[in-house]
Write an enzyme that holds these catalytic residues in place. Structure first.
Site, short mmCIF file in Angstrom:
data_model
loop_
_atom_site.label_atom_id
_atom_site.label_comp_id
_atom_site.label_asym_id
_atom_site.label_seq_id
_atom_site.Cartn_x
_atom_site.Cartn_y
_atom_site.Cartn_z
N GLY A 248 25.44 40.44 16.60
CA GLY A 248 24.83 41.41 15.69
C GLY A 248 25.64 42.66 15.39
CG ASN B 109 28.91 41.69 10.30
OD1 ASN B 109 29.58 42.33 9.49
ND2 ASN B 109 29.43 40.72 11.03
CG HIS C 237 33.09 32.91 5.08
ND1 HIS C 237 32.56 31.99 5.96
CD2 HIS C 237 34.38 32.56 4.90
CE1 HIS C 237 33.49 31.11 6.28
NE2 HIS C 237 34.61 31.43 5.66
CB ALA D 254 37.27 42.93 6.20
C1 GRF Z 1 30.85 37.40 11.70
O1 GRF Z 1 32.20 37.09 11.87
C2 GRF Z 1 30.39 36.95 10.35
O2 GRF Z 1 31.36 37.05 9.37
C3 GRF Z 1 30.08 35.51 10.60
O3 GRF Z 1 29.51 35.50 11.89
C4 GRF Z 1 29.98 36.60 12.65
C5 GRF Z 1 28.79 37.36 13.15
O4 GRF Z 1 29.12 38.37 14.05
N1 GRF Z 1 29.27 34.96 9.53
P1 GRF Z 1 28.03 39.44 14.50
O5 GRF Z 1 26.86 38.67 15.08
O6 GRF Z 1 27.64 40.24 13.30
O7 GRF Z 1 28.69 40.28 15.55
#
Ligand code: GRF
Length: 208
Positions: free
Chosen positions: A12, A14, A110, A180
């Site tokens: 999590g 992001n 992605h 990014a």
């Molecule tokens: C990220 O690399 C995202 O691009 C991909 O899954 C990963 C999730 O990471 N779809 P987090 O759970 O947000 O740390």
């Protein structure tokens, strides 16, 4: 207020970037109304709770078959009445019914420059392993709308990241996230909340 449901499966980071973006005012006019995970052990659920956001787990293990799981997932999202669904490391193929109901209202991040290293089988560290194996000098991240395909919907924004000699999948993943992903995702949500993103004929335009 843009009502956002964030779907997660893992750490999590992001999700955290969005939470922080809202708290710091970089993401305006936006509220995360629910965080949904397919994985009860996802640390992302903990992050949501710490931020005072409702965190719900809909695990496929609790349902007899895929159809019932997808129904429950759909219902859980619907109940929160979102304007936008954000897939932030969500390792579940979004049910067709949900894609249809929320056309151009589901976005995904992605960790590569689509169409490179994307589609079925390209997730997590595998994306970065493939990029290193191919020897690309630039990779990055993409935020795109979700359609029926795998990483195929209209591209909203991309950001490039350099690949260095000696990178491992892990070091590259970290750089792509820091430089990014954590920048792009909150930025795109802010633009959507401001009504600056339009989709026409499968292409996205960003207005001033
Ligand atoms: C990220 O690399 C995202 O691009 C991909 O899954 C990963 C999730 O990471 N779809 P987090 O759970 O947000 O740390």
């Amino acid at each position: 207020m843009l009502r956002v449901v964030v779907c997660v499966s893992g750490g999590g980071t992001n999700l955290q970037a969005i939470i922080d973006g809202i708290a710091q005012g970089a993401v305006c006019n936006t509220e995360i109304v629910r965080v949904v995970s397919n994985n009860p052990g996802a640390f992302a659920l903990e992050r949501a709770k710490r931020a005072g956001i409702e965190a719900v787990c809909v695990s496929p293990k609790d349902y007899r078959d895929r159809e019932l799981f997808e129904e429950a997932l759909f219902a859980c999202v619907e109940e929160a009445t979102p304007d936008l669904i954000v897939l932030a490391g969500f390792m579940v193929k979004v049910p067709g019914k949900m894609v249809k109901r929320y056309e151009n209202r589901i976005i995904n991040i992605h960790p590569a420059l689509i169409p490179a290293f994307s589609g079925t089988g390209y997730y997590g560290l595998k994306v970065h392993e493939a990029a290193l194996k191919r020897g690309v000098k630039i990779t990055g991240a993409t935020v795109h709308f979700v359609n029926d395909g795998m990483d195929e919907g209209p591209i909203i924004m991309q950001k490039a990241v350099k690949v260095y000699d000696g990178d491992t999948p892990e070091t590259l993943q970290k750089r792509v996230m820091e430089e990014a992903e954590w920048v792009l995702l909150p930025w795109c949500i802010n633009l959507i909340a401001a009504g600056q993103i339009k989709v026409e004929n499968g292409r996205v335009t960003v207005s001033e």
